[in-house]
Design a protein around this motif. Structure first.
Motif, PDB file in Angstrom:
ATOM      1  N   SER A 147      -6.844  -2.360  -2.573  1.00 42.62           N
ATOM      2  CA  SER A 147      -5.939  -2.727  -1.524  1.00 42.62           C
ATOM      3  C   SER A 147      -6.857  -2.397  -0.099  1.00 42.62           C
ATOM      4  CB  SER A 147      -4.562  -2.355  -1.242  1.00 42.62           C
ATOM      5  OG  SER A 147      -4.817  -0.694  -0.905  1.00 42.62           O
ATOM      6  N   TYR A 148      -7.192  -1.128   0.021  1.00 40.72           N
ATOM      7  CA  TYR A 148      -8.451  -0.709   0.335  1.00 40.72           C
ATOM      8  C   TYR A 148     -10.124  -2.194   0.748  1.00 40.72           C
ATOM      9  CZ  TYR A 148      -5.345   2.930   2.156  1.00 40.72           C
ATOM     10  OH  TYR A 148      -4.411   3.156   2.314  1.00 40.72           O
ATOM     11  N   ARG A 186       1.120  -1.553  -0.112  1.00 39.66           N
ATOM     12  CA  ARG A 186       0.105   0.024   0.148  1.00 39.66           C
ATOM     13  C   ARG A 186       0.810   1.368   0.045  1.00 39.66           C
ATOM     14  NH1 ARG A 186      -4.246  -0.430   4.133  1.00 39.66           N
ATOM     15  NH2 ARG A 186      -5.194  -1.718   2.408  1.00 39.66           N
ATOM     16  N   GLY A 187       1.935   1.386   0.540  1.00 44.32           N
ATOM     17  CA  GLY A 187       3.283   2.427   1.165  1.00 44.32           C
ATOM     18  C   GLY A 187       3.667   2.644  -0.747  1.00 44.32           C
ATOM     19  N   ILE A 188       4.513   1.466  -1.072  1.00 38.58           N
ATOM     20  CA  ILE A 188       4.357   1.349  -3.122  1.00 38.58           C
ATOM     21  C   ILE A 188       3.416   1.771  -3.330  1.00 38.58           C
ATOM     22  CG2 ILE A 188       5.058   0.514  -5.299  1.00 38.58           C
ATOM     23  CD1 ILE A 188       6.903  -1.293  -2.805  1.00 38.58           C
ATOM     24  N   LEU A 189       2.092   1.495  -3.621  1.00 37.73           N
ATOM     25  CA  LEU A 189       0.831   2.486  -4.111  1.00 37.73           C
ATOM     26  C   LEU A 189       0.708   3.801  -3.610  1.00 37.73           C
ATOM     27  CD1 LEU A 189      -1.539  -0.926  -4.038  1.00 37.73           C
ATOM     28  CD2 LEU A 189      -0.134  -0.012  -6.173  1.00 37.73           C
ATOM     29  N   TRP A 190       0.750   4.546  -2.870  1.00 37.76           N
ATOM     30  CA  TRP A 190       0.148   5.600  -2.286  1.00 37.76           C
ATOM     31  C   TRP A 190       2.177   6.438  -2.921  1.00 37.76           C
ATOM     32  CZ3 TRP A 190      -2.927   8.724  -1.373  1.00 37.76           C
ATOM     33  CH2 TRP A 190      -4.242   7.999  -0.552  1.00 37.76           C
ATOM     34  N   LEU A 191       3.222   5.764  -3.240  1.00 37.33           N
ATOM     35  CA  LEU A 191       4.122   6.435  -3.381  1.00 37.33           C
ATOM     36  C   LEU A 191       3.349   6.940  -4.610  1.00 37.33           C
ATOM     37  CD1 LEU A 191       6.734   7.929  -2.826  1.00 37.33           C
ATOM     38  CD2 LEU A 191       7.876   5.247  -3.153  1.00 37.33           C
ATOM     39  N   PHE A 231      -2.720   3.413 -10.765  1.00 36.12           N
ATOM     40  CA  PHE A 231      -1.948   3.410  -9.189  1.00 36.12           C
ATOM     41  C   PHE A 231      -3.463   3.748  -8.291  1.00 36.12           C
ATOM     42  CE2 PHE A 231       2.421   4.146 -11.020  1.00 36.12           C
ATOM     43  CZ  PHE A 231       2.923   2.917  -9.891  1.00 36.12           C
ATOM     44  N   ILE A 232      -4.289   4.524  -8.836  1.00 36.07           N
ATOM     45  CA  ILE A 232      -5.262   5.159  -8.230  1.00 36.07           C
ATOM     46  C   ILE A 232      -6.090   3.412  -8.187  1.00 36.07           C
ATOM     47  CG2 ILE A 232      -7.577   6.362  -8.274  1.00 36.07           C
ATOM     48  CD1 ILE A 232      -6.221   8.570  -9.308  1.00 36.07           C
ATOM     49  N   ARG A 233      -6.274   2.877  -9.434  1.00 36.39           N
ATOM     50  CA  ARG A 233      -7.259   1.470  -8.603  1.00 36.39           C
ATOM     51  C   ARG A 233      -6.156   0.184  -8.169  1.00 36.39           C
ATOM     52  NH1 ARG A 233     -11.776  -1.182 -10.667  1.00 36.39           N
ATOM     53  NH2 ARG A 233     -11.329  -3.315 -10.318  1.00 36.39           N
ATOM     54  N   LEU A 234      -5.776   0.520  -8.124  1.00 38.40           N
ATOM     55  CA  LEU A 234      -4.258  -0.404  -7.861  1.00 38.40           C
ATOM     56  C   LEU A 234      -4.351  -0.376  -5.987  1.00 38.40           C
ATOM     57  CD1 LEU A 234      -1.493  -1.610  -9.130  1.00 38.40           C
ATOM     58  CD2 LEU A 234      -3.456  -3.042  -8.835  1.00 38.40           C
ATOM     59  N   ILE A 246      -6.871   2.398 -15.251  1.00 37.39           N
ATOM     60  CA  ILE A 246      -7.930   1.431 -14.511  1.00 37.39           C
ATOM     61  C   ILE A 246      -7.904  -0.402 -15.042  1.00 37.39           C
ATOM     62  CG2 ILE A 246     -10.219   1.198 -13.123  1.00 37.39           C
ATOM     63  CD1 ILE A 246      -9.877   4.274 -12.861  1.00 37.39           C
ATOM     64  N   VAL A 247      -8.368   0.006 -16.455  1.00 37.06           N
ATOM     65  CA  VAL A 247      -8.262  -1.259 -17.116  1.00 37.06           C
ATOM     66  C   VAL A 247      -7.600  -2.139 -17.605  1.00 37.06           C
ATOM     67  CG1 VAL A 247      -9.043  -2.034 -19.713  1.00 37.06           C
ATOM     68  CG2 VAL A 247     -10.589  -0.205 -18.711  1.00 37.06           C
ATOM     69  N   VAL A 248      -6.224  -1.038 -17.278  1.00 37.32           N
ATOM     70  CA  VAL A 248      -5.032  -2.270 -17.157  1.00 37.32           C
ATOM     71  C   VAL A 248      -4.981  -2.075 -15.868  1.00 37.32           C
ATOM     72  CG1 VAL A 248      -2.438  -1.720 -17.146  1.00 37.32           C
ATOM     73  CG2 VAL A 248      -3.698  -0.988 -18.679  1.00 37.32           C
ATOM     74  N   ALA A 249      -4.551  -1.540 -14.694  1.00 31.38           N
ATOM     75  CA  ALA A 249      -5.145  -2.261 -13.134  1.00 31.38           C
ATOM     76  C   ALA A 249      -5.998  -3.596 -12.768  1.00 31.38           C
ATOM     77  CB  ALA A 249      -4.885  -0.831 -12.639  1.00 31.38           C
ATOM     78  N   TYR A 250      -6.732  -2.862 -13.401  1.00 35.83           N
ATOM     79  CA  TYR A 250      -7.675  -3.908 -13.036  1.00 35.83           C
ATOM     80  C   TYR A 250      -7.363  -5.786 -13.871  1.00 35.83           C
ATOM     81  CZ  TYR A 250     -12.181  -7.462 -13.786  1.00 35.83           C
ATOM     82  OH  TYR A 250     -13.013  -8.707 -13.504  1.00 35.83           O
TER      83      TYR A 250
END
Length: 164
Positions: free
Chosen positions: A92-93, A7-12, A85-88, A141-145
């Motif tokens: 995570s939450y 989650r920290g990496i995603l926030w970054l 990054f937002i979608r991932l 978002i589509v790529v992350a999904y």
């Protein structure tokens, strides 16, 4: 512990991409154009080896066309990264309506980015850029999904293989 690191990496990632977008938007028109010009010239060298043989008017037309493509591709790409990054991060939450929430966050950021440009010399806010940025967010978002689904299927396959 691993979840917190992830989650920290995603926030970054979200903060880094948002800061990059903010930085590009904070450039005045002259600085923004000079960055684009370098990229446009490099693209033209690759895609149009006869550029130097064209008339001045043809060169100006080619340059203007490629410049528009480069600028719009940059908008789309940077917002696709943000959407990714937002979608991932939202995933995570474990929030509900992950796609809608992610798209809304990214699109709201695009709106604030365009408003920010109202206060920058030689820059303007364009609703068309918000639409393009929003489409970029959705693509990310589509790529992350897709990555999430593929990763889950890979884990399921590994589990079945080890059991069977």
């Amino acid at each position: 512990m691993i979840q917190r690191i992830y989650r920290g990496i995603l926030w970054l990632g979200v903060v880094a991409v948002a800061a990059m977008i903010f930085g590009f938007s904070a450039q005045d028109g002259t600085a923004s154009t000079s960055v684009s010009t370098v990229i446009v010239q490099a693209v033209i060298e690759v895609v149009d080896p006869d550029y130097g043989l064209r008339t001045v008017q043809e060169q100006q037309d080619v340059f203007a066309f490629v410049e528009k493509l480069v600028r719009k591709a940059a908008h789309f790409t940077e917002y696709a990264a943000l959407g990714f990054f937002i979608r991932l991060l939202v995933d995570s939450y474990g929030l509900g309506r992950r796609t809608r929430v992610s798209w809304l966050i990214g699109t709201l950021y695009a709106c604030t980015d365009e408003l920010h440009q109202l206060f920058i010399a030689q820059r303007a806010a364009m609703w068309q850029d918000v639409v393009l940025d929003s489409a970029g967010v959705l693509a990310g978002i589509v790529v992350a999904y897709t990555c999430t689904v593929l990763a889950q299927r890979w884990q399921d396959w590994k589990k079945r293989k080890s059991e069977g």
